[in-house]
Scaffold this motif. Structure first.
Motif, PDB file in Angstrom:
ATOM      1  N   GLY A  28      -8.765   6.980   9.984  1.00  0.00           N
ATOM      2  CA  GLY A  28      -9.536   5.845  10.489  1.00  0.00           C
ATOM      3  C   GLY A  28     -10.537   6.230  11.557  1.00  0.00           C
ATOM      4  N   ARG A  29     -10.103   7.017  12.527  1.00  0.00           N
ATOM      5  CA  ARG A  29     -11.014   7.427  13.621  1.00  0.00           C
ATOM      6  C   ARG A  29     -12.169   8.278  13.102  1.00  0.00           C
ATOM      7  NH1 ARG A  29      -6.212   8.628  17.228  1.00  0.00           N
ATOM      8  NH2 ARG A  29      -6.303  10.637  16.230  1.00  0.00           N
ATOM      9  N   SER A  30     -11.933   8.999  12.028  1.00  0.00           N
ATOM     10  CA  SER A  30     -12.975   9.858  11.468  1.00  0.00           C
ATOM     11  C   SER A  30     -13.940   9.087  10.574  1.00  0.00           C
ATOM     12  CB  SER A  30     -12.337  10.994  10.662  1.00  0.00           C
ATOM     13  OG  SER A  30     -11.515  11.775  11.491  1.00  0.00           O
ATOM     14  N   GLY A  31     -13.702   7.794  10.408  1.00  0.00           N
ATOM     15  CA  GLY A  31     -14.605   6.964   9.621  1.00  0.00           C
ATOM     16  C   GLY A  31     -14.399   7.042   8.121  1.00  0.00           C
ATOM     17  N   HIS A  32     -13.219   7.466   7.709  1.00  0.00           N
ATOM     18  CA  HIS A  32     -12.936   7.590   6.280  1.00  0.00           C
ATOM     19  C   HIS A  32     -12.210   6.353   5.765  1.00  0.00           C
ATOM     20  CE1 HIS A  32     -14.367  11.640   6.500  1.00  0.00           C
ATOM     21  NE2 HIS A  32     -13.485  11.932   7.456  1.00  0.00           N
ATOM     22  N   HIS A  33     -12.129   6.260   4.466  1.00  0.00           N
ATOM     23  CA  HIS A  33     -11.510   5.157   3.737  1.00  0.00           C
ATOM     24  C   HIS A  33     -10.122   5.620   3.291  1.00  0.00           C
ATOM     25  CE1 HIS A  33     -12.003   1.693   0.808  1.00  0.00           C
ATOM     26  NE2 HIS A  33     -11.029   2.368   0.217  1.00  0.00           N
ATOM     27  N   LEU A  34      -9.090   4.835   3.565  1.00  0.00           N
ATOM     28  CA  LEU A  34      -7.724   5.177   3.160  1.00  0.00           C
ATOM     29  C   LEU A  34      -7.458   4.657   1.753  1.00  0.00           C
ATOM     30  CD1 LEU A  34      -4.807   6.197   3.809  1.00  0.00           C
ATOM     31  CD2 LEU A  34      -4.358   3.895   4.707  1.00  0.00           C
ATOM     32  N   VAL A  35      -6.855   5.501   0.926  1.00  0.00           N
ATOM     33  CA  VAL A  35      -6.366   5.115  -0.396  1.00  0.00           C
ATOM     34  C   VAL A  35      -4.864   5.378  -0.365  1.00  0.00           C
ATOM     35  CG1 VAL A  35      -6.472   5.553  -2.876  1.00  0.00           C
ATOM     36  CG2 VAL A  35      -8.540   5.807  -1.474  1.00  0.00           C
ATOM     37  N   TYR A  36      -4.064   4.336  -0.641  1.00  0.00           N
ATOM     38  CA  TYR A  36      -2.619   4.575  -0.614  1.00  0.00           C
ATOM     39  C   TYR A  36      -1.899   3.676  -1.606  1.00  0.00           C
ATOM     40  CZ  TYR A  36      -0.782   0.572   2.068  1.00  0.00           C
ATOM     41  OH  TYR A  36      -0.362  -0.668   2.468  1.00  0.00           O
ATOM     42  N   GLY A  37      -0.644   3.988  -1.836  1.00  0.00           N
ATOM     43  CA  GLY A  37       0.127   3.357  -2.889  1.00  0.00           C
ATOM     44  C   GLY A  37       0.820   2.072  -2.535  1.00  0.00           C
ATOM     45  N   GLY A  38       0.466   1.454  -1.430  1.00  0.00           N
ATOM     46  CA  GLY A  38       1.006   0.147  -1.067  1.00  0.00           C
ATOM     47  C   GLY A  38       2.344   0.217  -0.377  1.00  0.00           C
ATOM     48  N   SER A  55      -9.292   1.084  11.891  1.00  0.00           N
ATOM     49  CA  SER A  55     -10.267   0.880  10.827  1.00  0.00           C
ATOM     50  C   SER A  55      -9.763  -0.210   9.891  1.00  0.00           C
ATOM     51  CB  SER A  55     -10.500   2.183  10.058  1.00  0.00           C
ATOM     52  OG  SER A  55     -11.609   2.073   9.201  1.00  0.00           O
ATOM     53  N   THR A  56     -10.569  -0.580   8.904  1.00  0.00           N
ATOM     54  CA  THR A  56     -10.156  -1.667   8.024  1.00  0.00           C
ATOM     55  C   THR A  56     -10.284  -1.375   6.540  1.00  0.00           C
ATOM     56  OG1 THR A  56     -12.359  -2.644   8.144  1.00  0.00           O
ATOM     57  CG2 THR A  56     -10.706  -3.466   9.705  1.00  0.00           C
ATOM     58  N   GLU A  57     -11.270  -0.590   6.129  1.00  0.00           N
ATOM     59  CA  GLU A  57     -11.535  -0.424   4.708  1.00  0.00           C
ATOM     60  C   GLU A  57     -10.532   0.513   4.046  1.00  0.00           C
ATOM     61  OE1 GLU A  57     -13.782  -2.130   2.844  1.00  0.00           O
ATOM     62  OE2 GLU A  57     -14.104  -3.251   4.706  1.00  0.00           O
ATOM     63  N   MET A  58      -9.778  -0.043   3.099  1.00  0.00           N
ATOM     64  CA  MET A  58      -8.804   0.758   2.378  1.00  0.00           C
ATOM     65  C   MET A  58      -8.633   0.232   0.962  1.00  0.00           C
ATOM     66  SD  MET A  58      -5.013  -0.319   3.749  1.00  0.00           S
ATOM     67  CE  MET A  58      -5.346   0.065   5.436  1.00  0.00           C
ATOM     68  N   THR A  59      -8.133   1.106   0.109  1.00  0.00           N
ATOM     69  CA  THR A  59      -7.786   0.740  -1.257  1.00  0.00           C
ATOM     70  C   THR A  59      -6.284   0.862  -1.396  1.00  0.00           C
ATOM     71  OG1 THR A  59      -9.910   1.531  -2.105  1.00  0.00           O
ATOM     72  CG2 THR A  59      -8.110   1.317  -3.698  1.00  0.00           C
ATOM     73  N   VAL A  60      -5.661  -0.189  -1.917  1.00  0.00           N
ATOM     74  CA  VAL A  60      -4.220  -0.227  -2.141  1.00  0.00           C
ATOM     75  C   VAL A  60      -3.991  -0.303  -3.649  1.00  0.00           C
ATOM     76  CG1 VAL A  60      -2.070  -1.451  -1.654  1.00  0.00           C
ATOM     77  CG2 VAL A  60      -3.951  -1.536   0.000  1.00  0.00           C
ATOM     78  N   TRP A  66       5.591  -4.852  -5.735  1.00  0.00           N
ATOM     79  CA  TRP A  66       5.545  -4.160  -4.446  1.00  0.00           C
ATOM     80  C   TRP A  66       4.481  -4.722  -3.506  1.00  0.00           C
ATOM     81  CZ3 TRP A  66       5.732   1.741  -5.914  1.00  0.00           C
ATOM     82  CH2 TRP A  66       6.987   2.020  -6.499  1.00  0.00           C
ATOM     83  N   VAL A  67       3.690  -5.679  -3.974  1.00  0.00           N
ATOM     84  CA  VAL A  67       2.619  -6.224  -3.132  1.00  0.00           C
ATOM     85  C   VAL A  67       3.230  -6.918  -1.922  1.00  0.00           C
ATOM     86  CG1 VAL A  67       0.729  -7.890  -3.005  1.00  0.00           C
ATOM     87  CG2 VAL A  67       0.997  -6.463  -5.034  1.00  0.00           C
ATOM     88  N   GLU A  68       2.725  -6.542  -0.768  1.00  0.00           N
ATOM     89  CA  GLU A  68       3.152  -7.132   0.500  1.00  0.00           C
ATOM     90  C   GLU A  68       2.060  -8.086   0.972  1.00  0.00           C
ATOM     91  OE1 GLU A  68       5.933  -6.071   2.335  1.00  0.00           O
ATOM     92  OE2 GLU A  68       6.551  -4.455   0.997  1.00  0.00           O
ATOM     93  N   ASP A  69       2.413  -8.997   1.860  1.00  0.00           N
ATOM     94  CA  ASP A  69       1.391  -9.877   2.446  1.00  0.00           C
ATOM     95  C   ASP A  69       0.286  -9.051   3.102  1.00  0.00           C
ATOM     96  OD1 ASP A  69       2.704 -12.132   1.605  1.00  0.00           O
ATOM     97  OD2 ASP A  69       3.741 -12.449   3.505  1.00  0.00           O
ATOM     98  N   THR A  70       0.670  -7.933   3.710  1.00  0.00           N
ATOM     99  CA  THR A  70      -0.315  -7.090   4.400  1.00  0.00           C
ATOM    100  C   THR A  70      -1.314  -6.467   3.425  1.00  0.00           C
ATOM    101  OG1 THR A  70       1.201  -5.204   4.296  1.00  0.00           O
ATOM    102  CG2 THR A  70       1.219  -6.522   6.318  1.00  0.00           C
ATOM    103  N   ASP A  71      -0.952  -6.370   2.130  1.00  0.00           N
ATOM    104  CA  ASP A  71      -1.858  -5.791   1.140  1.00  0.00           C
ATOM    105  C   ASP A  71      -3.025  -6.728   0.825  1.00  0.00           C
ATOM    106  OD1 ASP A  71      -0.320  -3.479   0.892  1.00  0.00           O
ATOM    107  OD2 ASP A  71       0.898  -4.337  -0.714  1.00  0.00           O
ATOM    108  N   ARG A  72      -2.939  -7.970   1.259  1.00  0.00           N
ATOM    109  CA  ARG A  72      -3.975  -8.965   0.967  1.00  0.00           C
ATOM    110  C   ARG A  72      -4.881  -9.229   2.175  1.00  0.00           C
ATOM    111  NH1 ARG A  72      -2.443 -10.835  -3.958  1.00  0.00           N
ATOM    112  NH2 ARG A  72      -0.240 -10.953  -4.409  1.00  0.00           N
ATOM    113  N   GLU A  73      -4.769  -8.414   3.209  1.00  0.00           N
ATOM    114  CA  GLU A  73      -5.582  -8.606   4.415  1.00  0.00           C
ATOM    115  C   GLU A  73      -7.040  -8.263   4.140  1.00  0.00           C
ATOM    116  OE1 GLU A  73      -3.644  -5.977   7.145  1.00  0.00           O
ATOM    117  OE2 GLU A  73      -2.083  -7.432   7.612  1.00  0.00           O
ATOM    118  N   PRO A  74      -7.957  -8.831   4.941  1.00  0.00           N
ATOM    119  CA  PRO A  74      -9.382  -8.498   4.782  1.00  0.00           C
ATOM    120  C   PRO A  74      -9.598  -6.986   4.913  1.00  0.00           C
ATOM    121  CG  PRO A  74      -9.099 -10.343   6.287  1.00  0.00           C
ATOM    122  CD  PRO A  74      -7.715  -9.805   5.989  1.00  0.00           C
ATOM    123  N   GLY A  75     -10.529  -6.473   4.121  1.00  0.00           N
ATOM    124  CA  GLY A  75     -10.848  -5.051   4.157  1.00  0.00           C
ATOM    125  C   GLY A  75     -10.040  -4.219   3.191  1.00  0.00           C
ATOM    126  N   LYS A  76      -9.054  -4.839   2.565  1.00  0.00           N
ATOM    127  CA  LYS A  76      -8.226  -4.112   1.606  1.00  0.00           C
ATOM    128  C   LYS A  76      -8.660  -4.457   0.193  1.00  0.00           C
ATOM    129  CE  LYS A  76      -4.017  -3.447   4.254  1.00  0.00           C
ATOM    130  NZ  LYS A  76      -2.564  -3.671   4.280  1.00  0.00           N
TER     131      LYS A  76
END
Length: 183
Positions: A28-38, A55-60, A66-76
């Motif tokens: 996040g601090r390096s300005g990259h986009h996180l991709v993770y398995g949820g 940071s905020t921009e990520m791909t889940v 396995w979908v969590e409420d947090t997986d539906r946050e803005p930026g995901k």
């Protein structure tokens, strides 16, 4: 850069959770986009929460159950798939590079999938083992001693002892290969 993190959702020891946090913060601090398995458990959850602090921009990419409420946050960007094979395919397609933390069988499957695809020329996306404690040393020794794995493939994995070092390794290798995500 879109960085996929492979780690365990069952990994709950303090050293692995701390490493997962450091990886999330560094991406996040390096300005990259996180991709993770949820998911919000174990090292996967620790990586995601730390990333979200900076940071905020990520791909889940995850299964519907396995979908969590947090997986539906803005930026995901949420991608639901029907099985683990699709999940792995989508994670690999969405990422420019991969960081592999200590984990279990699922983590090893993801590591070997990326490793064999690079070996076979299916893509040139870099991957790095984030291994401050030597977790993967036995595996790497076995690979180096194997007569069934080519020397070129034996030398593919890069190893970093810190989160910051791992992100730098991916940046350097991506600059060399020009690998980019499909998404």
């Amino acid at each position: 850069m879109k960085i996929a993190v492979y780690c365990g959702w069952r990994s709950n020891d303090s050293a692995t959770l701390r490493l997962a946090q450091e990886v999330g913060w560094e991406i996040g601090r390096s300005g990259h986009h996180l991709v993770y398995g949820g998911g919000a458990e174990g090292a996967m959850g620790a990586t995601m929460r730390a990333f979200r602090e900076v940071s905020t921009e990520m791909t889940v990419v995850t299964l519907p159950e396995w979908v969590e409420d947090t997986d539906r946050e803005p930026g995901k960007h949420l991608i639901t798939v029907s099985n683990m094979a699709e999940r792995k395919t989508h994670l690999e397609a969405a990422a420019d590079g991969f960081l592999v933390l200590p984990g279990g069988l699922g983590t090893l499957e993801e590591l070997f999938s990326v490793w064999s695809e690079v070996q076979n020329g299916l893509h040139s996306k870099p991957f790095c083992l984030v291994d401050p404690t030597g977790y993967y040393e036995g595996l790497l020794y076995w690979v180096r001693e194997s007569q069934h794995i080519t020397p070129a493939a034996q030398n593919l994995p890069q190893v970093a002892r810190s989160a910051a070092g791992a992100v730098r390794v991916l940046m350097l290798l991506t600059a060399e290969t020009g690998a980019r995500a499909v998404y």
